[in-house]
Design a protein around this motif. Structure first.
Motif, mmCIF file in Angstrom:
data_model
loop_
_atom_site.group_PDB
_atom_site.id
_atom_site.type_symbol
_atom_site.label_atom_id
_atom_site.label_comp_id
_atom_site.label_asym_id
_atom_site.label_seq_id
_atom_site.Cartn_x
_atom_site.Cartn_y
_atom_site.Cartn_z
ATOM 1 N N LEU A 235 0.677 -1.172 -0.045
ATOM 2 C CA LEU A 235 0.209 0.111 0.010
ATOM 3 C C LEU A 235 0.919 1.296 -0.031
ATOM 4 O O LEU A 235 1.969 1.201 0.428
ATOM 5 N N GLN A 236 0.306 2.197 -0.450
ATOM 6 C CA GLN A 236 0.953 3.696 -0.420
ATOM 7 C C GLN A 236 -0.648 4.435 0.028
ATOM 8 O O GLN A 236 -0.876 5.241 -0.835
ATOM 9 N N TYR A 237 -0.797 4.277 1.166
ATOM 10 C CA TYR A 237 -2.124 4.897 1.651
ATOM 11 C C TYR A 237 -2.074 4.869 3.024
ATOM 12 O O TYR A 237 -1.758 3.929 3.848
ATOM 13 N N PRO A 238 -2.390 6.070 3.767
ATOM 14 C CA PRO A 238 -2.353 6.166 5.243
ATOM 15 C C PRO A 238 -3.485 5.608 5.887
ATOM 16 O O PRO A 238 -4.790 6.103 5.777
ATOM 17 N N LEU A 239 -3.144 4.682 6.838
ATOM 18 C CA LEU A 239 -4.338 3.957 7.729
ATOM 19 C C LEU A 239 -4.437 5.137 8.663
ATOM 20 O O LEU A 239 -4.106 4.427 10.128
ATOM 21 N N ASP A 240 -4.867 6.149 8.453
ATOM 22 C CA ASP A 240 -5.002 7.063 9.585
ATOM 23 C C ASP A 240 -6.005 8.123 9.238
ATOM 24 O O ASP A 240 -5.814 8.833 8.432
ATOM 25 N N ASN A 282 -2.435 -11.566 4.558
ATOM 26 C CA ASN A 282 -1.737 -11.953 5.865
ATOM 27 C C ASN A 282 -0.607 -11.044 6.116
ATOM 28 O O ASN A 282 0.079 -11.103 7.326
ATOM 29 N N VAL A 283 0.118 -10.496 5.237
ATOM 30 C CA VAL A 283 1.163 -9.472 5.362
ATOM 31 C C VAL A 283 1.071 -8.165 4.480
ATOM 32 O O VAL A 283 0.782 -8.233 3.301
ATOM 33 N N LEU A 284 1.215 -6.990 5.274
ATOM 34 C CA LEU A 284 1.106 -5.733 4.768
ATOM 35 C C LEU A 284 2.408 -5.053 4.854
ATOM 36 O O LEU A 284 2.915 -4.660 5.882
ATOM 37 N N PHE A 285 2.915 -4.250 3.790
ATOM 38 C CA PHE A 285 4.006 -3.334 3.665
ATOM 39 C C PHE A 285 3.261 -2.122 3.356
ATOM 40 O O PHE A 285 2.750 -1.846 2.203
ATOM 41 N N ASN A 286 3.603 -1.124 4.148
ATOM 42 C CA ASN A 286 2.658 0.223 3.648
ATOM 43 C C ASN A 286 3.955 1.280 3.595
ATOM 44 O O ASN A 286 4.588 1.353 4.627
ATOM 45 N N ASN A 287 3.863 2.146 2.456
ATOM 46 C CA ASN A 287 4.500 3.213 2.437
ATOM 47 C C ASN A 287 4.028 4.439 3.469
ATOM 48 O O ASN A 287 5.113 5.361 3.596
ATOM 49 N N LYS A 289 1.831 6.283 6.680
ATOM 50 C CA LYS A 289 1.443 6.170 8.206
ATOM 51 C C LYS A 289 0.447 5.036 8.653
ATOM 52 O O LYS A 289 -0.564 5.141 7.877
ATOM 53 N N ILE A 290 0.536 4.646 9.655
ATOM 54 C CA ILE A 290 -0.589 3.609 10.182
ATOM 55 C C ILE A 290 -0.926 4.176 11.586
ATOM 56 O O ILE A 290 0.173 4.078 12.493
ATOM 57 N N SER A 291 -1.899 4.608 12.006
ATOM 58 C CA SER A 291 -2.405 5.200 13.314
ATOM 59 C C SER A 291 -2.210 4.158 14.347
ATOM 60 O O SER A 291 -2.164 2.784 13.964
ATOM 61 N N ASP A 292 -2.201 4.436 15.648
ATOM 62 C CA ASP A 292 -2.119 3.369 16.830
ATOM 63 C C ASP A 292 -3.417 2.506 16.385
ATOM 64 O O ASP A 292 -3.334 1.521 16.781
ATOM 65 N N LEU A 293 -4.732 3.147 16.308
ATOM 66 C CA LEU A 293 -5.824 2.442 16.181
ATOM 67 C C LEU A 293 -5.785 1.540 14.950
ATOM 68 O O LEU A 293 -6.265 0.250 15.048
ATOM 69 N N GLY A 294 -5.392 2.050 13.685
ATOM 70 C CA GLY A 294 -5.043 1.200 12.614
ATOM 71 C C GLY A 294 -4.405 -0.150 12.861
ATOM 72 O O GLY A 294 -4.697 -1.235 12.605
ATOM 73 N N ARG A 308 5.760 2.823 6.856
ATOM 74 C CA ARG A 308 6.564 3.835 6.273
ATOM 75 C C ARG A 308 7.867 2.922 5.410
ATOM 76 O O ARG A 308 9.022 3.433 5.735
ATOM 77 N N VAL A 309 7.357 1.979 4.844
ATOM 78 C CA VAL A 309 8.431 1.301 3.847
ATOM 79 C C VAL A 309 8.898 2.172 2.572
ATOM 80 O O VAL A 309 8.127 2.743 2.183
#
Length: 535
Positions: A235-240, A282-287, A289-294, A308-309
């Motif tokens: 992903l290149q998407y903020p889970l926040d 079952n594995v996620l690499f995200n470019n 931010k991911i919030s604490d809740l995410g 932040r890969v």
């Protein structure tokens, strides 16, 4: 009656300088020679190192020609032409920058002698270009096939000039086998090779594997850290929710409205994480931010996650696993998911973790973790491996290698001296001068090894009468058969050196007028007015 008065025509701005004619040519030659002489002592396995100190006091020790030129940033225009040559050689071939720069200096040194003997620039340039064409033909004639064993010798030869590594033979073999495995039609995609450096252990701990590493750790300690049969989302998407809404203004007047906002944020993140679950990942690499809740929801879903890969790592992962990089999680589907046999987190050194992705769906990705006891060792080994990758890759693509240790240079030199006899004008002098310049390359190798250079060149010329494989083994300090000694180099790299050095030398020789917007600073010494290539 009006008087005619001729006023001087000024076309240069104040502070400009101009050098014309033979003085311009000699200044450019001198700058190139000075630069060449700096790198000459670094040539070969017995070459010396340079200590580079930048403006803030950081120290770098290296004998890599491109690194020296890049870090010192010479400013003289002729010197800058040589820097451009080194950049091209490094980017396209990964090896041979020092040899190319030294050869430019020797070609121009010989050209200077020809000037003194009365030869003009067009004739010298014509002779040099004819010599280059003949040299490339000779290199093709003496080349041998690039078998696996030959490629290992090429790798070892390339790496031996960058430091003393106890496991050099093992690394050369591992590197060649890995490159052969990941190559497609004998071509290696250098963008799919990632080298990471970790100092604190011996070079024998260096790893060369067909895998991808991500220099991140899993975002939560309770998440899975070892996943077999991995299904990978990129992903290149903020889970926040807050980051997505940071341009909006939200007016909250009561505690109840604030709670409603938190509930909406939570629901939004639940839906986004559910999209990941629904995709089968079952594995996620995200470019992003991911919030604490995410992170909490991803943990509940049992999805191994890194945030932040780096973009480059995502691209390598996409190439290796077959996953697609998705810019909106709500558009993620099972068709975007990649595959790998094993994904796991591992400590690589003192509380520093990497994520390893092994058994990827697609070949062509190479991961190298360089280890060394100090930063200097890891830097040297990284450069050595980079050079070897360039040399081996080019040798694989062309299926040709040459005897090293200056053997090819001597073979070409002898052929050029015979070739020059076919010319009945002064062009033959330029071809002979070119041959003499090539002979200086094995001389420099021998000189750096503390050998008697006169004896070496006599022995080389004599021994080469019977075999084009005779060169200088600087480790044993003797003239020997390079093929038997296992000292080989890439034919494509050598051809590039010959071609580029000739082109740059001829370009510099053709310059007879230098106009500078600011005065060029000369330095003192044996020759007053000699240009300083770093000024």
């Amino acid at each position: 009656m009006a008087q005619n008065s001729q006023q001087p025509l000024i076309i240069l701005a104040d502070g400009s300088s101009r050098t014309i004619g033979s003085q311009a040519t000699r200044n450019n030659i001198m700058a190139a020679k000075l630069l060449s002489n700096v790198l000459r002592t670094t040539l070969g396995p017995r070459g010396m190192d340079k200590m580079l100190i930048n403006s803030i006091g950081d120290v770098k020790i290296t004998n890599d020609g491109y690194t020296i030129l890049k870090e010192t940033e010479p400013d003289h225009p002729a010197a800058q032409m040589i820097v451009d040559l080194a950049k091209k050689q490094e980017s396209e071939y990964g090896d041979g920058t020092t040899t190319a720069v030294v050869l430019v200096g020797e070609l121009l040194k010989q050209a200077e002698k020809l000037f003194e003997d009365g030869l003009d620039t067009p004739l010298i340039a014509k002779g040099y270009e004819a010599a280059r064409d003949k040299a490339i033909d000779v290199l093709d004639e003496i080349a041998i096939p690039a078998t696996r064993e030959a490629l290992i010798k090429v790798a070892r030869t390339s790496m031996s000039g960058k430091g003393s590594f106890s496991n050099l033979d093992t690394m050369a073999e591992q590197l060649v086998d890995a490159l052969l495995d990941v190559a497609e039609d004998n071509k290696v995609d250098s963008d799919m090779i990632k080298i990471r450096k970790i100092h604190g252990e011996g070079t024998e701990s260096t790893e060369i594997t067909q895998s991808v590493t991500v220099d991140k750790s899993v975002v939560e300690s309770e998440m899975p850290k070892d996943v077999k049969n991995a299904k990978i989302a990129l992903l290149q998407y903020p889970l926040d929710a807050r980051e997505l809404q940071n341009d909006a203004k939200i007016k909250i007047t009561t505690p109840g409205e604030y709670q409603d906002y938190l509930d909406a944020e939570e629901e939004m993140l639940k839906e986004e994480v559910q999209k990941i679950v629904d995709s089968g990942a079952n594995v996620l690499f995200n470019n992003k931010k991911i919030s604490d809740l995410g992170q909490h929801f991803l943990n509940q879903a049992g999805i191994m996650t890194a945030k932040r890969v780096k973009a480059g790592d995502l691209e390598r992962l996409a190439k290796a696993t077959g996953a697609k990089i998705v810019n909106n999680v709500r558009e993620l589907t099972s068709d975007d998911i990649g595959e790998a046999e094993h994904v796991y987190e591992r400590e690589v050194y003192e509380d520093r973790e990497y994520i390893f992705i092994e058994g990827c769906k697609n070949p062509g990705v190479l991961n190298i973790i360089v280890r060394g006891s100090t930063k200097y060792v890891t830097d040297s080994l990284e450069q050595a491996i980079n050079n070897a990758i360039g040399a081996v890759s080019r040798a694989m693509a062309e299926d040709k290698v040459l005897p090293g240790g200056g053997a090819a240079d001597i073979a070409v030199s002898k052929a050029l001296r015979k070739y020059a006899n076919k010319f009945d004008d002064k062009e033959q002098l330029a071809i002979v001068a070119y041959a003499q310049a090539l002979e200086e390359l094995p001389v420099a190798l021998a000189e750096n090894a503390g050998m008697d250079t006169i004896d070496v060149i006599v022995d080389l010329l004599s021994a080469n009468e019977t075999s084009p494989n005779m060169g200088v083994n600087v480790i044993k300090r003797e003239v020997a058969d390079m093929q038997e000694e296992g000292i080989l180099e890439s034919q494509a790299t050598k051809v590039a050196i010959i071609d580029a050095a000739t082109s740059v030398s001829v370009e510099i020789l053709r310059i007879d007028d230098v106009i500078a917007a600011k005065a060029m600073t000369p330095v003192g010494g044996d020759m007053p007015g000699t240009p300083n290539p770093w000024m």
